[in-house]
Scaffold this motif. Sequence first.
Motif, mmCIF file in Angstrom:
data_model
loop_
_atom_site.group_PDB
_atom_site.id
_atom_site.type_symbol
_atom_site.label_atom_id
_atom_site.label_comp_id
_atom_site.label_asym_id
_atom_site.label_seq_id
_atom_site.Cartn_x
_atom_site.Cartn_y
_atom_site.Cartn_z
ATOM 1 N N LEU A 60 0.815 -1.220 0.000
ATOM 2 C CA LEU A 60 0.000 0.000 0.000
ATOM 3 C C LEU A 60 0.846 1.267 0.000
ATOM 4 O O LEU A 60 0.354 2.341 0.353
ATOM 5 C CB LEU A 60 -0.942 0.000 1.214
ATOM 6 C CG LEU A 60 -1.988 -1.109 1.248
ATOM 7 C CD1 LEU A 60 -2.854 -0.993 2.495
ATOM 8 C CD2 LEU A 60 -2.855 -1.077 -0.007
ATOM 9 N N LYS A 61 2.085 1.176 -0.434
ATOM 10 C CA LYS A 61 2.967 2.348 -0.356
ATOM 11 C C LYS A 61 2.465 3.525 -1.197
ATOM 12 O O LYS A 61 2.793 4.678 -0.894
ATOM 13 C CB LYS A 61 4.386 1.971 -0.776
ATOM 14 C CG LYS A 61 4.528 1.582 -2.246
ATOM 15 C CD LYS A 61 5.975 1.221 -2.555
ATOM 16 C CE LYS A 61 6.141 0.863 -4.026
ATOM 17 N NZ LYS A 61 7.559 0.529 -4.349
ATOM 18 N N ASP A 62 1.650 3.260 -2.220
ATOM 19 C CA ASP A 62 1.106 4.329 -3.051
ATOM 20 C C ASP A 62 -0.291 4.771 -2.608
ATOM 21 O O ASP A 62 -0.908 5.617 -3.266
ATOM 22 C CB ASP A 62 1.033 3.875 -4.511
ATOM 23 C CG ASP A 62 2.407 3.611 -5.098
ATOM 24 O OD1 ASP A 62 3.318 4.424 -4.851
ATOM 25 O OD2 ASP A 62 2.575 2.590 -5.791
ATOM 26 N N LYS A 63 -0.783 4.222 -1.491
ATOM 27 C CA LYS A 63 -2.182 4.482 -1.093
ATOM 28 C C LYS A 63 -2.321 4.884 0.370
ATOM 29 O O LYS A 63 -3.426 4.957 0.886
ATOM 30 C CB LYS A 63 -3.022 3.227 -1.367
ATOM 31 C CG LYS A 63 -3.003 2.800 -2.832
ATOM 32 C CD LYS A 63 -3.720 1.489 -3.048
ATOM 33 C CE LYS A 63 -5.215 1.689 -3.007
ATOM 34 N NZ LYS A 63 -5.947 0.437 -3.284
ATOM 35 N N VAL A 64 -1.209 5.143 1.032
ATOM 36 C CA VAL A 64 -1.224 5.562 2.435
ATOM 37 C C VAL A 64 -0.869 7.043 2.500
ATOM 38 O O VAL A 64 0.020 7.521 1.795
ATOM 39 C CB VAL A 64 -0.253 4.711 3.275
ATOM 40 C CG1 VAL A 64 -0.137 5.242 4.697
ATOM 41 C CG2 VAL A 64 -0.723 3.260 3.298
ATOM 42 N N LEU A 65 -1.589 7.785 3.375
ATOM 43 C CA LEU A 65 -1.520 9.243 3.389
ATOM 44 C C LEU A 65 -1.246 9.779 4.792
ATOM 45 O O LEU A 65 -1.790 9.277 5.778
ATOM 46 C CB LEU A 65 -2.852 9.833 2.912
ATOM 47 C CG LEU A 65 -3.477 9.228 1.650
ATOM 48 C CD1 LEU A 65 -4.918 9.671 1.513
ATOM 49 C CD2 LEU A 65 -2.674 9.621 0.422
ATOM 50 N N PHE A 66 -0.446 10.822 4.879
ATOM 51 C CA PHE A 66 -0.232 11.531 6.134
ATOM 52 C C PHE A 66 -1.489 12.300 6.515
ATOM 53 O O PHE A 66 -2.059 13.038 5.723
ATOM 54 C CB PHE A 66 0.946 12.492 5.977
ATOM 55 C CG PHE A 66 1.014 13.606 6.988
ATOM 56 C CD1 PHE A 66 0.801 13.374 8.340
ATOM 57 C CD2 PHE A 66 1.306 14.903 6.584
ATOM 58 C CE1 PHE A 66 0.879 14.404 9.269
ATOM 59 C CE2 PHE A 66 1.390 15.951 7.500
ATOM 60 C CZ PHE A 66 1.166 15.705 8.847
ATOM 61 N N GLY A 67 -1.909 12.120 7.768
ATOM 62 C CA GLY A 67 -2.977 12.917 8.348
ATOM 63 C C GLY A 67 -2.697 13.033 9.837
ATOM 64 O O GLY A 67 -2.203 12.082 10.445
ATOM 65 N N SER A 68 -3.011 14.178 10.422
ATOM 66 C CA SER A 68 -2.684 14.359 11.839
ATOM 67 C C SER A 68 -3.899 14.209 12.755
ATOM 68 O O SER A 68 -3.833 13.603 13.806
ATOM 69 C CB SER A 68 -2.061 15.732 12.061
ATOM 70 O OG SER A 68 -2.997 16.765 11.800
ATOM 71 N N ASP A 69 -5.040 14.772 12.361
ATOM 72 C CA ASP A 69 -6.243 14.945 13.192
ATOM 73 C C ASP A 69 -6.163 16.252 13.982
ATOM 74 O O ASP A 69 -6.788 16.397 15.033
ATOM 75 C CB ASP A 69 -6.479 13.779 14.143
ATOM 76 C CG ASP A 69 -7.963 13.427 14.286
ATOM 77 O OD1 ASP A 69 -8.793 14.004 13.552
ATOM 78 O OD2 ASP A 69 -8.308 12.581 15.133
ATOM 79 N N TYR A 70 -5.387 17.207 13.493
ATOM 80 C CA TYR A 70 -5.267 18.522 14.119
ATOM 81 C C TYR A 70 -6.660 19.125 14.326
ATOM 82 O O TYR A 70 -7.513 18.983 13.462
ATOM 83 C CB TYR A 70 -4.430 19.423 13.200
ATOM 84 C CG TYR A 70 -4.191 20.816 13.726
ATOM 85 C CD1 TYR A 70 -3.167 21.071 14.623
ATOM 86 C CD2 TYR A 70 -4.987 21.877 13.306
ATOM 87 C CE1 TYR A 70 -2.934 22.366 15.099
ATOM 88 C CE2 TYR A 70 -4.759 23.155 13.775
ATOM 89 C CZ TYR A 70 -3.748 23.399 14.662
ATOM 90 O OH TYR A 70 -3.521 24.667 15.134
ATOM 91 N N PRO A 71 -6.928 19.766 15.463
ATOM 92 C CA PRO A 71 -5.973 20.199 16.481
ATOM 93 C C PRO A 71 -5.738 19.211 17.626
ATOM 94 O O PRO A 71 -4.940 19.526 18.508
ATOM 95 C CB PRO A 71 -6.627 21.475 17.014
ATOM 96 C CG PRO A 71 -8.088 21.237 16.878
ATOM 97 C CD PRO A 71 -8.244 20.420 15.624
#
Length: 293
Positions: free
Chosen positions: A244-255
Amino acid sequence: MTSINLDDLVAIDVHTHAEISADGHHSLSPELSAASARYFKVHGAREPTIAEMAAHYRERRIAAVVFTVDAETATGHPPIPNEEIAAACAEHADILIPFASVDPWRGRAGARRARRLVEEHGVRGFKFHPSIQGFAPNDPIAYPLYEVIEELGVPALFHTGQTGIGAGVPGGGGIRLKYSDPMLVDDVAVDFPELRIILAHPSFPWQDEALAVATHKPYVHIDLSGWSPKYFPPQLVRYANTLLKDKVLFGSDYPVISPDRWLADFERLDIKPDVRPLILKDNAARLLGLDAK
């Protein structure tokens, strides 16, 4: 208005929340908001405005997807207007990307609203939180909405797994965890084969199910928000490095989780050097159409 310059960015955060409107209206009821604050240990923290979010992310050279959740039918709490979020993001178009949220219980009226939000207000995707919105993702009530989103070619992001919202409140504040099982989104991926889907969060207790769906369905992605990377289950890390290296995304859930904390912990995660930029920026740029020439 300046558009996003990918070359200037170090990352794209696909999961941040607008928690307060310009007139002081909160995205959640006081009871649910307090439960979330206790769960994430951020009780008493100030909720940033969208302008403050823009400054925070611009300083870090990170673009951010911004949204709220429209769960008025299930909770009785009016949402922050999508139009307000879109307009505020447009003022910071060099760094912010507006998503919208439409309550699936609004039916065909909601589908018409979704079309207007994209065509007239520049919205780039839609957020669903099945547990808060009180619907199963594969319920036909939501299908007119999915049909429009698929036609418009923008992503649909679904909360999956447990939620801190309602945690510790008697009865969980009426929130049913079962609606956030990613296998319910598998049905959506079958019935809307061209719909771009993001499964938000490590999907505890359904992590293996989320990995299976993302591996099997070509347009299903996974974002890594809501958890510090040091707590990621090993199978999630293994799939992120390989299949899944092309389908995983950075997300934080800020704040509730800052990008600083997330990125610092991600730096220590055993991710291959060639995969790291895919997760942090390149996969999201492609999915959101930011890499189009």
